[in-house]
Motif scaffolding. Structure first.
Motif, PDB file in Angstrom:
ATOM      1  N   ASN A 124       0.642  -1.176   0.219  1.00  0.00           N
ATOM      2  CA  ASN A 124      -0.107  -0.153  -0.054  1.00  0.00           C
ATOM      3  C   ASN A 124       0.841   1.366   0.091  1.00  0.00           C
ATOM      4  O   ASN A 124       0.454   2.138  -0.756  1.00  0.00           O
ATOM      5  CB  ASN A 124      -1.013  -0.129   1.011  1.00  0.00           C
ATOM      6  CG  ASN A 124      -2.025   1.182   1.345  1.00  0.00           C
ATOM      7  OD1 ASN A 124      -2.723   1.358   0.304  1.00  0.00           O
ATOM      8  ND2 ASN A 124      -1.648   2.241   2.150  1.00  0.00           N
ATOM      9  N   LEU A 125       1.941   1.201   0.716  1.00  0.00           N
ATOM     10  CA  LEU A 125       2.831   2.507   0.888  1.00  0.00           C
ATOM     11  C   LEU A 125       3.421   2.686  -0.428  1.00  0.00           C
ATOM     12  O   LEU A 125       3.593   3.796  -0.880  1.00  0.00           O
ATOM     13  CB  LEU A 125       3.823   2.218   1.868  1.00  0.00           C
ATOM     14  CG  LEU A 125       3.388   2.164   3.342  1.00  0.00           C
ATOM     15  CD1 LEU A 125       4.719   1.751   4.274  1.00  0.00           C
ATOM     16  CD2 LEU A 125       2.770   3.386   3.641  1.00  0.00           C
ATOM     17  N   ARG A 126       3.751   1.811  -1.462  1.00  0.00           N
ATOM     18  CA  ARG A 126       4.358   1.949  -2.505  1.00  0.00           C
ATOM     19  C   ARG A 126       3.507   2.639  -3.739  1.00  0.00           C
ATOM     20  O   ARG A 126       3.615   2.912  -4.751  1.00  0.00           O
ATOM     21  CB  ARG A 126       4.682   0.468  -3.152  1.00  0.00           C
ATOM     22  CG  ARG A 126       6.239   0.425  -2.543  1.00  0.00           C
ATOM     23  CD  ARG A 126       6.855  -1.132  -3.034  1.00  0.00           C
ATOM     24  NE  ARG A 126       8.183  -1.312  -2.761  1.00  0.00           N
ATOM     25  CZ  ARG A 126       8.716  -2.543  -2.491  1.00  0.00           C
ATOM     26  NH1 ARG A 126       8.145  -3.480  -2.833  1.00  0.00           N
ATOM     27  NH2 ARG A 126       9.805  -2.441  -2.480  1.00  0.00           N
ATOM     28  N   LYS A 127       2.108   2.580  -3.368  1.00  0.00           N
ATOM     29  CA  LYS A 127       0.956   3.291  -4.127  1.00  0.00           C
ATOM     30  C   LYS A 127       1.336   4.779  -3.995  1.00  0.00           C
ATOM     31  O   LYS A 127       0.959   5.624  -4.890  1.00  0.00           O
ATOM     32  CB  LYS A 127      -0.488   3.019  -3.573  1.00  0.00           C
ATOM     33  CG  LYS A 127      -0.610   1.499  -3.811  1.00  0.00           C
ATOM     34  CD  LYS A 127      -2.046   1.089  -3.273  1.00  0.00           C
ATOM     35  CE  LYS A 127      -2.503  -0.249  -3.512  1.00  0.00           C
ATOM     36  NZ  LYS A 127      -3.795  -0.567  -2.974  1.00  0.00           N
ATOM     37  N   HIS A 128       2.105   5.325  -3.016  1.00  0.00           N
ATOM     38  CA  HIS A 128       2.206   6.644  -2.543  1.00  0.00           C
ATOM     39  C   HIS A 128       3.856   7.160  -2.770  1.00  0.00           C
ATOM     40  O   HIS A 128       4.139   8.177  -2.840  1.00  0.00           O
ATOM     41  CB  HIS A 128       1.602   7.070  -1.366  1.00  0.00           C
ATOM     42  CG  HIS A 128       0.309   6.623  -1.026  1.00  0.00           C
ATOM     43  ND1 HIS A 128      -0.869   7.402  -1.401  1.00  0.00           N
ATOM     44  CD2 HIS A 128      -0.024   5.543  -0.148  1.00  0.00           C
ATOM     45  CE1 HIS A 128      -1.915   6.683  -1.120  1.00  0.00           C
ATOM     46  NE2 HIS A 128      -1.621   5.670  -0.490  1.00  0.00           N
ATOM     47  N   ALA A 129       4.837   6.188  -2.893  1.00  0.00           N
ATOM     48  CA  ALA A 129       6.062   6.594  -2.651  1.00  0.00           C
ATOM     49  C   ALA A 129       7.008   5.310  -3.322  1.00  0.00           C
ATOM     50  O   ALA A 129       6.386   4.462  -3.706  1.00  0.00           O
ATOM     51  CB  ALA A 129       6.407   6.810  -1.409  1.00  0.00           C
ATOM     52  N   ASN A 130       8.007   5.834  -3.955  1.00  0.00           N
ATOM     53  CA  ASN A 130       9.059   5.019  -4.506  1.00  0.00           C
ATOM     54  C   ASN A 130       9.872   4.437  -3.313  1.00  0.00           C
ATOM     55  O   ASN A 130      10.549   5.059  -2.768  1.00  0.00           O
ATOM     56  CB  ASN A 130      10.048   5.449  -5.408  1.00  0.00           C
ATOM     57  CG  ASN A 130       9.305   6.095  -6.571  1.00  0.00           C
ATOM     58  OD1 ASN A 130       8.672   5.407  -7.509  1.00  0.00           O
ATOM     59  ND2 ASN A 130       9.388   7.500  -6.768  1.00  0.00           N
ATOM     60  N   ILE A 131       9.765   3.046  -2.847  1.00  0.00           N
ATOM     61  CA  ILE A 131      10.690   2.568  -1.901  1.00  0.00           C
ATOM     62  C   ILE A 131      11.061   1.388  -2.269  1.00  0.00           C
ATOM     63  O   ILE A 131      10.706   0.414  -2.845  1.00  0.00           O
ATOM     64  CB  ILE A 131       9.372   1.871  -0.487  1.00  0.00           C
ATOM     65  CG1 ILE A 131       8.595   3.165  -0.324  1.00  0.00           C
ATOM     66  CG2 ILE A 131      10.126   1.580   0.549  1.00  0.00           C
ATOM     67  CD1 ILE A 131       7.561   2.782   0.723  1.00  0.00           C
ATOM     68  N   GLU A 132      12.559   1.356  -2.037  1.00  0.00           N
ATOM     69  CA  GLU A 132      13.524   0.439  -2.273  1.00  0.00           C
ATOM     70  C   GLU A 132      14.324  -0.315  -1.348  1.00  0.00           C
ATOM     71  O   GLU A 132      14.529   0.377  -0.308  1.00  0.00           O
ATOM     72  CB  GLU A 132      14.524   0.732  -3.693  1.00  0.00           C
ATOM     73  CG  GLU A 132      13.764   1.189  -4.793  1.00  0.00           C
ATOM     74  CD  GLU A 132      12.991   0.189  -5.443  1.00  0.00           C
ATOM     75  OE1 GLU A 132      13.498  -1.133  -5.443  1.00  0.00           O
ATOM     76  OE2 GLU A 132      12.234   0.495  -6.327  1.00  0.00           O
ATOM     77  N   LEU A 133      14.495  -1.531  -1.292  1.00  0.00           N
ATOM     78  CA  LEU A 133      15.381  -2.132  -0.248  1.00  0.00           C
ATOM     79  C   LEU A 133      16.753  -2.614  -0.774  1.00  0.00           C
ATOM     80  O   LEU A 133      16.870  -3.041  -2.055  1.00  0.00           O
ATOM     81  CB  LEU A 133      14.561  -3.364   0.406  1.00  0.00           C
ATOM     82  CG  LEU A 133      15.392  -4.213   1.204  1.00  0.00           C
ATOM     83  CD1 LEU A 133      15.492  -3.523   2.653  1.00  0.00           C
ATOM     84  CD2 LEU A 133      15.172  -5.684   1.191  1.00  0.00           C
ATOM     85  N   LEU A 134      17.764  -2.002  -0.132  1.00  0.00           N
ATOM     86  CA  LEU A 134      19.031  -2.231  -0.548  1.00  0.00           C
ATOM     87  C   LEU A 134      19.558  -3.340   0.594  1.00  0.00           C
ATOM     88  O   LEU A 134      19.733  -2.965   1.788  1.00  0.00           O
ATOM     89  CB  LEU A 134      19.998  -1.023  -0.596  1.00  0.00           C
ATOM     90  CG  LEU A 134      19.475   0.090  -1.791  1.00  0.00           C
ATOM     91  CD1 LEU A 134      20.569   1.229  -1.736  1.00  0.00           C
ATOM     92  CD2 LEU A 134      19.401  -0.685  -3.140  1.00  0.00           C
ATOM     93  N   SER A 135      20.500  -4.210   0.260  1.00  0.00           N
ATOM     94  CA  SER A 135      21.258  -5.044   0.954  1.00  0.00           C
ATOM     95  C   SER A 135      22.530  -4.043   1.545  1.00  0.00           C
ATOM     96  O   SER A 135      23.276  -3.922   0.827  1.00  0.00           O
ATOM     97  CB  SER A 135      21.698  -6.253   0.416  1.00  0.00           C
ATOM     98  OG  SER A 135      22.543  -7.145   1.316  1.00  0.00           O
ATOM     99  N   CYS A 136      22.290  -3.736   2.838  1.00  0.00           N
ATOM    100  CA  CYS A 136      23.390  -2.883   3.415  1.00  0.00           C
ATOM    101  C   CYS A 136      23.639  -3.275   4.814  1.00  0.00           C
ATOM    102  O   CYS A 136      22.913  -3.192   5.735  1.00  0.00           O
ATOM    103  CB  CYS A 136      23.131  -1.484   3.092  1.00  0.00           C
ATOM    104  SG  CYS A 136      24.361  -0.400   3.570  1.00  0.00           S
TER     105      CYS A 136
END
Length: 420
Positions: free
Chosen positions: A309-321
């Motif tokens: 649902n949050l990705r409908k409003h923003a670009n959200i990416e996960l990086l291995s870090c």
């Protein structure tokens, strides 16, 4: 160490007041500035051998008269009832030399001690654990002061000292004072260790002193020992002593809600943890459109579901870090540049590794585990992702008992606030 979301950009303020110090018979001029220090309380001595490990102590409210509690219900959403800060009040100036009673006084440091010590005081340079334990048993010391050199190794020496004193049931040591140079960050964990030891061994007065001028250092240590009812001290450039007092925050109503820019990137370390997920939800609700979650592990299915649902409003990416590794943080920076994402305007640092334990169950290795993720991670994120137009850096401690990490982050935040 928490930097309030709703209080970002708060300005430091100073005022002069006259304060009646609890349990004392003098009034002092209180010159105080807003600070992130969390003051500890005066512990009461106990003669019971079977006393519990942690004991409840009262907060230092500067109130000598007990009043009836208010019958007015407390609004749980009223921030003025929930947030506190520390003010520093000045004490009458002491002499150039400490004027103490009977006892044996020991000063230790990893460096040579170049102070002209008064009669009855002894200064010893020490950096080895066994050597320190031998020094503590060679004489019936009553007071011990440790002069920090401003490095992480000082925290290790302090841990050895506290463990040795805590184990020795025959020890006559009744006061310990840690002295740190103003503005130092690597040894800020001494304040955290001191507060932890104070809770576990309230019968031994453990104090911390931050000083600006070495000329008045010995006098400041003497005043710490003389004022055994106090826990934390500041010695200013002129040798004047200040002590901490807790008070409710007074300028909350002037704060505004967090509002974020849609043309900026925001970083959340520990992005798949419970705190990280709370943070990403808040950032999206406050207007963020570009969010990077940093995590040591790959995307978890339950996290993926929460992000739908949050990705409908923003670009959200996960990086291995792993933020405790500088090379990983540099990789995250390169990813942002390669994807041409907007400049980073805010970081929420929730990453951490649980390495909890009482003083006797701690070791320098265990302390380093949590320190690396929390403190080194904070440094790497700040070094490589912050810049002059930065908006906020929000640090969250992993667990309250690892006070060493919290105190170090507090010092870093104060330093970075001036930098920005």
């Amino acid at each position: 160490m928490l930097m309030s979301w709703w209080n970002l950009g708060k300005k430091s303020h100073t005022r002069e007041t006259t304060t009646k110090v609890a349990n004392s018979n003098f009034e002092v001029d209180a010159s105080e500035a807003g600070s992130g220090f969390v003051s500890s309380t005066n512990s009461q001595e106990s003669s019971s051998a079977n006393a519990p490990l942690f004991r409840s102590v009262s907060l230092p409210w500067n109130k000598s008269v007990i009043t009836e509690p208010s019958t007015k219900p407390v609004d749980k959403n009223d921030l003025t009832e929930s947030l506190f800060e520390t003010e520093w009040v000045s004490l009458p100036s002491g002499g150039s030399e400490p004027s103490l009673g009977l006892g044996s006084y020991l000063i230790i440091s990893r460096d040579a001690i170049n102070l002209e010590l008064p009669q009855g005081w002894q200064g010893i340079q020490v950096s080895d654990k066994k050597e320190l334990e031998a020094i503590l048993t060679q004489k019936a010391w009553t007071h011990v002061a440790m002069l920090s050199t401003g490095h992480e190794e000082d925290v290790k020496l302090a841990l050895w000292l506290l463990q040795a004193v805590g184990r020795n049931t025959d020890s006559r040591i009744k006061q310990i004072c840690f002295a740190t140079k103003f503005g130092s960050t690597d040894d800020a964990g001494l304040w955290g260790l001191s507060r932890t030891f104070r809770l576990e061994y309230p019968e031994i007065r453990t104090q911390c002193l931050e000083y600006k001028n070495t000329q008045y250092l010995l006098s400041a240590i003497g005043q710490c020992f003389e004022r055994s009812e106090e826990d934390e001290f500041l010695s200013d450039q002129n040798g004047k002593i200040h002590v901490s007092r807790l008070r409710r925050c007074t300028d909350i109503e002037s704060s505004t809600k967090l509002s974020l820019r849609g043309d900026a990137s925001y970083i959340i370390s520990g992005g798949q943890g419970a705190l990280g997920l709370v943070a990403v939800d808040l950032l999206v609700r406050r207007g963020a459109k570009y969010i990077v979650l940093l995590s040591r592990s790959s995307m978890k299915p339950e996290v993926e579901d929460k992000l739908i649902n949050l990705r409908k409003h923003a670009n959200i990416e996960l990086l291995s870090c792993d933020v405790s590794q500088e090379v990983d943080v540099l990789y995250a920076k390169a990813w942002l540049e390669r994807k041409k994402w907007p400049a980073v305007r805010g970081i929420v640092h929730t990453a951490g590794v649980l390495s909890d334990g009482t003083i006797q169950n701690q070791s320098s290795e265990k302390l380093q585990v949590s320190y690396s993720a929390k403190v080194n991670g904070a440094r790497y994120l700040h070094t490589h992702l912050c810049h002059q137009t930065f908006y906020f850096y929000f640090l969250l401690p992993l667990q309250p008992s690892v006070l060493r990490d919290r105190e170090t982050m507090q010092q870093l935040m104060q330093h970075w606030t001036h930098w920005h």
